[in-house]
Design a protein around this motif. Structure first.
Motif, PDB file in Angstrom:
ATOM      1  N   LYS A 193      32.187  26.637  34.730  1.00 53.24           N
ATOM      2  CA  LYS A 193      31.786  27.289  36.334  1.00 53.24           C
ATOM      3  C   LYS A 193      32.974  27.329  37.225  1.00 53.24           C
ATOM      4  O   LYS A 193      33.258  28.528  37.757  1.00 53.24           O
ATOM      5  N   GLN A 194      33.920  26.408  37.333  1.00 50.69           N
ATOM      6  CA  GLN A 194      34.997  26.328  37.864  1.00 50.69           C
ATOM      7  C   GLN A 194      35.987  27.329  37.458  1.00 50.69           C
ATOM      8  O   GLN A 194      36.704  28.054  38.298  1.00 50.69           O
ATOM      9  N   LEU A 195      36.139  27.342  36.160  1.00 49.44           N
ATOM     10  CA  LEU A 195      37.241  28.246  35.607  1.00 49.44           C
ATOM     11  C   LEU A 195      36.819  29.566  35.850  1.00 49.44           C
ATOM     12  O   LEU A 195      37.509  30.449  36.094  1.00 49.44           O
ATOM     13  N   LEU A 196      35.508  29.910  35.684  1.00 50.64           N
ATOM     14  CA  LEU A 196      35.184  31.329  36.150  1.00 50.64           C
ATOM     15  C   LEU A 196      35.028  31.680  37.578  1.00 50.64           C
ATOM     16  O   LEU A 196      34.518  32.883  37.774  1.00 50.64           O
ATOM     17  N   SER A 197      35.071  30.805  38.223  1.00 57.14           N
ATOM     18  CA  SER A 197      34.835  30.924  39.814  1.00 57.14           C
ATOM     19  C   SER A 197      36.055  32.000  40.188  1.00 57.14           C
ATOM     20  O   SER A 197      35.848  32.617  41.368  1.00 57.14           O
ATOM     21  N   ARG A 198      37.100  32.039  39.364  1.00 60.04           N
ATOM     22  CA  ARG A 198      38.452  32.676  39.821  1.00 60.04           C
ATOM     23  C   ARG A 198      38.232  34.034  39.390  1.00 60.04           C
ATOM     24  O   ARG A 198      38.593  34.381  38.275  1.00 60.04           O
ATOM     25  N   GLN A 199      37.504  34.888  40.035  1.00 59.34           N
ATOM     26  CA  GLN A 199      37.090  36.408  39.618  1.00 59.34           C
ATOM     27  C   GLN A 199      38.281  37.180  39.376  1.00 59.34           C
ATOM     28  O   GLN A 199      38.207  38.029  38.403  1.00 59.34           O
ATOM     29  N   ALA A 200      39.287  36.972  40.413  1.00 55.93           N
ATOM     30  CA  ALA A 200      40.390  38.122  40.061  1.00 55.93           C
ATOM     31  C   ALA A 200      40.880  37.651  38.672  1.00 55.93           C
ATOM     32  O   ALA A 200      41.459  38.862  38.009  1.00 55.93           O
ATOM     33  N   LEU A 201      40.943  36.626  38.278  1.00 55.84           N
ATOM     34  CA  LEU A 201      41.474  36.211  36.862  1.00 55.84           C
ATOM     35  C   LEU A 201      40.934  36.691  35.929  1.00 55.84           C
ATOM     36  O   LEU A 201      41.351  37.278  34.941  1.00 55.84           O
ATOM     37  N   ALA A 202      39.392  36.467  36.072  1.00 55.02           N
ATOM     38  CA  ALA A 202      38.591  36.975  34.949  1.00 55.02           C
ATOM     39  C   ALA A 202      38.789  38.650  34.860  1.00 55.02           C
ATOM     40  O   ALA A 202      38.598  39.254  33.810  1.00 55.02           O
ATOM     41  N   LYS A 203      38.738  39.287  35.894  1.00 53.05           N
ATOM     42  CA  LYS A 203      38.960  40.837  35.914  1.00 53.05           C
ATOM     43  C   LYS A 203      40.310  41.285  35.308  1.00 53.05           C
ATOM     44  O   LYS A 203      40.452  42.225  34.529  1.00 53.05           O
ATOM     45  N   LYS A 204      41.357  40.414  35.292  1.00 49.15           N
ATOM     46  CA  LYS A 204      42.602  40.598  34.931  1.00 49.15           C
ATOM     47  C   LYS A 204      42.427  40.224  33.236  1.00 49.15           C
ATOM     48  O   LYS A 204      43.043  41.251  32.607  1.00 49.15           O
ATOM     49  N   LEU A 205      41.847  39.568  32.872  1.00 46.33           N
ATOM     50  CA  LEU A 205      41.771  39.113  31.431  1.00 46.33           C
ATOM     51  C   LEU A 205      40.652  39.764  30.625  1.00 46.33           C
ATOM     52  O   LEU A 205      40.846  39.979  29.584  1.00 46.33           O
ATOM     53  N   TYR A 206      39.544  40.379  31.395  1.00 42.26           N
ATOM     54  CA  TYR A 206      38.578  40.876  30.464  1.00 42.26           C
ATOM     55  C   TYR A 206      38.005  42.170  31.021  1.00 42.26           C
ATOM     56  O   TYR A 206      38.009  42.679  32.182  1.00 42.26           O
ATOM     57  N   LYS A 207      37.643  42.956  30.017  1.00 39.42           N
ATOM     58  CA  LYS A 207      36.848  44.224  30.309  1.00 39.42           C
ATOM     59  C   LYS A 207      35.606  44.174  30.814  1.00 39.42           C
ATOM     60  O   LYS A 207      34.880  43.103  30.921  1.00 39.42           O
TER      61      LYS A 207
END
Length: 1304
Positions: free
Chosen positions: A914-928
């Motif tokens: 949950k903590q890892l995925l809470s960084r939404q900017a990072l998720a947007k950069k890495l995933y479509k």
């Protein structure tokens, strides 16, 4: 072939369903391949460039002859078949996976053969066999269009040298398999102006590829190959064929039936008869793809490893330049799975435009065409954590990590090698066999100098890397595909004026002579095929001989079973595994969790109400036969290898069928055709008359038969359609999808491939992943909760460590697949670890910016005990650093798995993710956008499912990484605050666990807390605590010792509550304390309600310490309670030994712990003990034992014991010897410690029941025990003796910390 039986059963009994012609449509002219454009769009999207720019316009850098142009289905007959609708897009794409390919007279134009497969939504399969050849382009528009393209190309790229122009749409070159992929240095263009690679309409002849295809319900590869080759030969030979081509095509479509099971059939091609055969009802299903070739390409060792990966449903990617090799290996592997069937995405030839399908986060078996000169590193595969990559052309395979070996692998490989050697093939692989019994069709005499030919052949034998379907009738050239040496020879020959003959079917008379040899070669192939398959099948017959005993038949009828099948528990996995030999378990525990095994068991259960599924029927028949011949009971758990016994019979059955033809089909005959149409024109495939090919004869008695399998399938389909009307439509929809991720995902739709369709497919994946997560976490919980769960009606009672390990491994695999779904750019082999590293880099950068200590990221977890251990911080980064510092783990995939295990053991997996995925900017950069991790609602549900795993305790990190160094923290808690400060002696401690001990460590004076590093001790069991009795105040009153594993956070409490010191309590200077794992603190109360009870504890009496404390507390257990406690303690020890070895936990706790045997016997001895203090001195049970021994020794010296029976005297000596050994030990253990030691040694050496009568009959008993004491009741003592004797069946071993310093 696994699916072939369903495919055939579902269709009326015709040999072929469709005849198809694909090629260039002269009406529409040259169209760039849209799929190529889409592929470029996808690739651009993957690399982050502007996809729109990539998709517009043609690729002008590439030489026009190397570009891809759109092929079309020019004709197919009949128009449609009701039970197998014609899928135009799919057939076109698979007949010409790379679109049209152009050549000039200067290029090689050898015909090619390949096959393909289409899997329908119900899982049944249809086969396609394709013969591709080059035909001269006669349309002036096409020629001038090509000329214009060349002029544009030359204007755009004036300096480019066409022969070395690199293809930018790398995966989309023209078909001709590996020939056109040859390295430009081998100069495949020779002579004339075309040497520059250009095209000039006035000078060059233009050729374009055309494909003839037969679509059949069963994989009759050899028969279709010969039929198509003969059709092509009729077009290219100098004289017209005996009948118009329509006659032969009509014949094969409408007048040739499928051979009946167990029979062979002969039908007629243009020039020669063709024979095919079909196995009988008790034999292995039809498989016509040459297994010998697959083994030769990969070698036995590699093929067995690939087979194991397939059995365990990993992702498998085959990679080769040659389509037919991809198909041969894929079909070979799925054929060998009998009696199981591959249940997931199966695309042996993945068209280049479907490359994005490699993103699928599900198990798949796909084949990808490689390009000459590109190695694997150029392939951007989205996920490799669970990928088996098979490089067919280089004969090597990359396996996933942590993967179990197939049972009896060395013996298995040996048996397979012997079969191959008996047919003259090398088990090492690396070179497809050159046919031994026949030479391939020879070129026309005089067309090539003998020297050149023999040189080419010796090249072939030297260069094991090249060559195609050996053991097959191929042209020598086809055996030499891609061989640069031979191409240089050809070029040389042409330059020197030697014309190399066409080595294809037009070789006339020589072909006739080869006919007989071809038949012999095919017979040899068929015999080798069936023998190799029998070796595999016999492994499963041995391994699953008793599977029926473990199938749980729980539903009264099919309707209720289908409705509840998601919740049903169909197979008793734990009992099945406990019945298997130890070496088989790593493989079997993984395999019985697969979809293919679940489907097999489903079929078994459905066979109560339906006809048996064909593969199951054959398999069950074999098991029954094996039972008749050998009674398996005595060798039940034996892991001895049993060789296959039916090799000879199976080969003979095939030989008899092929030598003695059972049926002959109607001969081709003249049809009622319009005069003047379909006229023969040398070198061109004629336009066929559609009206005569549209329908077959109506009077055919077999043309409309359907089989029971079809009726059954329809009934099942109607049932599932009816269910969809239920309330919970979504749930029921999944039920239809038959427990897997849905049959719809078995096969990508090869038609409409707009980005919208791709997004929809990905949405299905997201739903499927979420469902899989729900099923996996539920299964892990139910298995782990053990007995309580069974009482609530959930599945089997115990879970073995092996099974737990399997479930955790499959959870790791699921997380990897979720993290690799929809990645923007792949980095490293593990998508999860890569994401964690990105997160770590960002957080550390932020921490630097804020100039704060990284600790502030972690929230404090309240102290486990508040008893003096400082609290441990919950920190995702700290857990990552622990993993990074472990030198034993070398790979990213390994680190990700270790991190998952550690988080699961700490009950932080959901929180960390949950903590890892809470960084939404990072998720947007890495995933479509369509990635699972960016679907908010699904992501929340996923984390919730993982949170449910906190309800149970896992030791999946501690128990796996047994050799790592772990920091421990120990705290000693005195009862009186000052007692430690006042102690003048030097204390020491030694911590022991299931995997070893720390050794004796001195504790600095006046310090209550210490940290130490030592190799993983596993679960902690005992602490030895003591001091050296030096100084004036050498007494120490200790309440307990706490020890914590600083990586996993597990805290153990070792209660003491006694003095250590001479002349106080029982005079002990050291004590062995027994540990218990503390439950996590109150902040996790929500988990309490569903926590499993601590291991080996029962709601029994509190610990007796000494007579003083008992009388002080005024607590005296009744005789009934004491007897019950002894029974409970013995029961727990017996249960301990009935568990699988790896599951047993600590025996020390059962002997010396809170409800252990020692405590219960201590109570027995205390009952009725005269506890009067003699001169203010406490009397202990050990005092009674010592006096009894002293009495026996003095009686022995006086000769009183001489009269006793011999065994009695021996027992007496043994008791005296043990007591004296304990008394003379160098260790300073107190009187209670000595009694504990005596009980443990007596239990280990099976002497306790013999010692009891000696103590009971000792005259001292009357002086030290009251009349009501249990020890003085004869019947009670006899009952105790018989209870203790039940322990004699078990090998009790004692921990080193208990018996240190005892010399017997």
């Amino acid at each position: 072939m696994s699916g072939s039986t369903t495919g055939s059963g579902a269709a009326p009994c015709r040999f072929a369903h469709y005849f198809v012609i694909c090629g260039i449509d002269t009406e529409t002219g040259l169209e760039p391949d849209e799929l190529a454009a889409l592929y470029q769009w996808l690739e651009a999207d993957r690399h982050g460039t502007d996809p729109e720019a990539a998709a517009t316009g043609e690729n002008l850098e590439q030489s026009p002859l190397k570009r891809t142009f759109k092929s079309k289905v020019l004709a197919h007959y009949p128009e449609n078949v009701e039970w197998n609708p014609f899928d135009q897009d799919a057939v076109n794409m698979l007949c010409m996976p790379k679109g049209l390919s152009f050549r000039t007279q200067a290029d090689l134009r050898e015909p090619q053969f390949h096959s393909f497969i289409i899997t329908r939504e119900d899982g049944s399969r249809t086969y396609g066999f394709v013969h591709t050849f080059y035909e001269e382009v006669t349309s002036p528009q096409i020629c001038s269009a090509m000329q214009t393209l060349y002029q544009m190309h030359n204007a755009e790229n004036p300096s480019s040298n066409p022969s070395s122009s690199s293809s930018s749409s790398s995966s989309m070159d023209s078909l001709a398999s590996s020939m056109d992929e040859a390295d430009s240095s081998s100069s495949q263009r020779v002579g004339g102006g075309a040497g520059m690679g250009g095209y000039d309409a006035s000078r060059d002849t233009l050729y374009v590829s055309k494909a003839l295809c037969l679509i059949t319900p069963m994989p009759f590869m050899h028969a279709c190959r010969h039929f198509l080759a003969q059709l092509h030969r009729a077009v290219t030979s100098a004289s017209p064929p005996p009948l118009p081509l329509e006659s032969y095509i009509h014949n094969v479509l409408y007048e040739v039936p499928l051979p009946p099971p167990g029979r062979s059939l002969k039908f007629h091609g243009v020039y020669e008869p063709i024979v095919c055969q079909r196995p009988g009802p008790g034999e292995l299903p039809l498989a016509d793809f040459p297994l010998g070739v697959a083994f030769s390409l990969l070698g036995v060792e590699n093929l067995v490893q690939l087979f194991t990966c397939t059995m365990l449903e990993m992702q498998i990617l085959l990679y080769s330049q040659d389509y037919q090799r991809l198909m041969t290996v894929a079909e070979g592997i799925t054929t060998l799975l009998f009696p199981f069937q591959w249940q997931h995405v199966y695309v042996p030839i993945l068209p280049a435009s479907l490359r994005h399908f490699l993103d699928a986060p599900v198990p798949y078996l796909m084949g990808l065409q490689s390009k000459e000169g590109t190695d694997r590193s150029k392939l951007e595969l989205p996920q490799e954590a669970n990928l088996c990559f098979v490089d067919i052309d280089n004969h090597c395979i990359d396996l996933p990590e942590d993967f179990p070996q197939f049972p009896n692998k060395p013996d298995f490989i040996k048996e397979l090698s012997e079969v191959l050697q008996s047919y003259g093939l090398s088990p090492q692989g690396g070179a497809p066999p050159v046919p031994t019994t026949s030479t391939t069709s020879s070129p026309s005499p005089g067309s090539v100098s003998k020297g050149l030919r023999s040189l080419a052949l010796s090249e072939l034998e030297d260069d094991g890397r090249n060559g195609n379907l050996g053991g097959e009738e191929r042209a020598v050239l086809e055996l030499l595909q891609g061989n640069a040496t031979l191409e240089r020879l050809r070029a040389l020959a042409k330059r020197t004026g030697v014309e190399v003959g066409r080595m294809d079917g037009s070789a006339g008379g020589a072909q006739q002579q080869a006919g007989g040899r071809t038949a012999a070669e095919e017979l040899r192939n068929a015999k080798l095929n069936v023998q190799l398959r029998e070796v595999f099948a016999s492994r499963f017959t041995t391994m699953f001989a008793d599977y029926e005993a473990f199938v749980i038949q729980s539903a009264p009828d099919l309707e209720s079973w289908l409705t509840n099948r998601e919740q049903m528990h169909n197979f008793d996995k734990a009992s099945f595994l406990s019945d298997q030999p130890e070496p088989y378990l790593p493989f079997l525990s993984h395999f019985i969790e697969t979809q293919m095994f679940a489907t097999f068991i489903d079929n078994k259960i459905m066979s109560q109400w339906e006809d048996k599924e064909p593969l199951l029927r054959v398999f069950d028949g074999r098991i029954d036969k094996a039972r008749l011949y050998n009674v398996r009971a005595p060798s039940l758990r034996s892991s001895n290898y049993q060789r296959c016994t039916v090799l000879k019979e199976s080969a003979q059955a095939i030989e008899q069928r092929l030598m003695k033809i059972d049926h002959t089909a109607i001969h081709p005959h003249l049809l009622d055709m319009k005069i003047g149409q379909g006229k023969y024109e040398h070198g061109f495939f004629p336009k066929l008359q559609a009206d005569v090919l549209a329908t077959g004869p109506t009077n055919n008695k077999w043309s409309n038969r359907t089989t029971t399998a079809q009726r059954r399938k329809d009934r099942y389909r109607h049932h599932t359609e009816h269910l969809t009307l239920d309330n919970d439509v979504k749930e029921q929809k999944y039920m239809q999808e038959a427990r897997s991720l849905g049959k719809s995902l078995r096969q990508p739709k090869l038609s409409d491939l707009s980005p919208a369709v791709i997004a929809q497919t990905n949405w299905k994946f997201v739903e499927g992943l979420l469902k899989e997560c729900r099923m996996k976490t539920k299964r892990m919980l139910v298995e782990k909760m053990g007995r309580e769960a069974v009482e609530l009606g959930h599945g089997e009672a115990n879970i073995t460590g092996l099974e737990e390990n399997t479930l955790i491994a499959s959870l790791c695999d699921l997380l990897e697949r979720i993290w690799s779904h929809g990645l923007q750019v792949k980095q490293g082999k593990s998508a999860l670890w890569s994401h964690l590293l990105h997160y770590q880099a960002r957080e550390e950068k932020l921490a630097e910016q804020q100039a704060l200590s990284p600790v502030s990221n972690g929230e404090r977890r309240k102290s486990e005990s508040s008893l003096g251990l400082p609290s441990i911080r919950v920190s995702l980064l700290q857990d990552m650093r622990h993993i990074q510092s472990m030198g034993e783990i070398k790979t990213e995939v390994g680190r990700a798995r270790a991190w998952i295990r550690l988080s699961l053991e700490k009950k932080l997996l959901s929180q960390h993710l949950k903590q890892l995925l809470s960084r939404q900017a990072l998720a947007k950069k890495l995933y479509k956008r369509y990635a699972f991790l960016r679907c908010e609602e699904e992501k929340e549900q996923f984390l919730f499912h993982l949170l449910s795993l906190n309800a149970v305790d896992y030791f999946c990190f501690t128990s796996v990484f047994t050799t790592i160094m772990i920091p421990y923290r120990a705290v000693i808690l005195p009862i009186k605050k000052l007692s430690n400060a006042m102690t003048t002696s030097n204390p020491w401690v030694c911590v022991s666990g299931e995997l070893g001990d720390s050794g004796i460590m001195q504790i600095p004076k006046n310090v209550l807390e210490m940290t130490f590093d030592c190799q993983n001790l596993g679960k902690l069991t005992t602490v030895q605590l003591g001091h050296d009795n030096s100084g004036l105040l050498a007494k120490w009153l200790v309440d307990c010792v706490m020890v914590r594993n600083e990586i996993t956070g597990h805290t153990y409490k070792f209660p003491c509550g006694r003095w250590l010191g001479k002349g106080v309590d029982d005079g002990s200077l050291e004590r062995v304390l027994i540990g218990e794992l503390l439950a996590p603190s109150a902040e996790e109360d929500y988990g309490r309600g569903c926590r499993t009870p601590p291991a080996q504890r029962s709601p029994s009496q509190t610990r007796r310490i000494s007579i003083i404390s008992l009388t002080a507390r005024g607590y005296k257990p009744t005789s009934a309670q004491i007897q019950e406690a002894i029974g409970e303690a013995v029961n727990n020890i017996i249960k301990h030994f009935h568990k699988p070895e790896k599951e047993r936990g600590s025996l020390t706790i059962l002997l010396c712990g809170e409800c252990g045997l020692v405590g219960a016997l201590e109570q027995f001895f205390h009952h009725g003990f005269k506890s009067a203090r003699l001169f203010q001195k406490t009397v202990f049970v050990w005092d009674f034992v010592e006096k009894a021994v002293a009495f026996m020794e003095s009686a022995d010296q006086m000769g009183d014991l001489q009269e006793t029976a011999e065994p009695m005297g021996m027992t007496c000596h043994s008791l005296c010897r043990y007591v004296n050994a304990i008394n003379s030990t160098t260790r300073n253990i107190g009187k209670d410690g000595k009694f504990q030691l005596l009980v443990c040694l007596g239990a280990r050496d099976r002497l306790l029941p013999q010692w009891l009568p000696l103590l009971v009959e000792c005259p001292l008993i009357q002086r030290m025990y009251e009349d009501s004491a249990l020890l003085r009741e004869r019947t009670t003592v006899n009952a105790l003796i018989s209870v203790l004797e039940t322990l004699h069946d078990f090998p009790i071993t004692l921990e080193a910390s208990l018996v240190k310093g005892i010399d017997l």
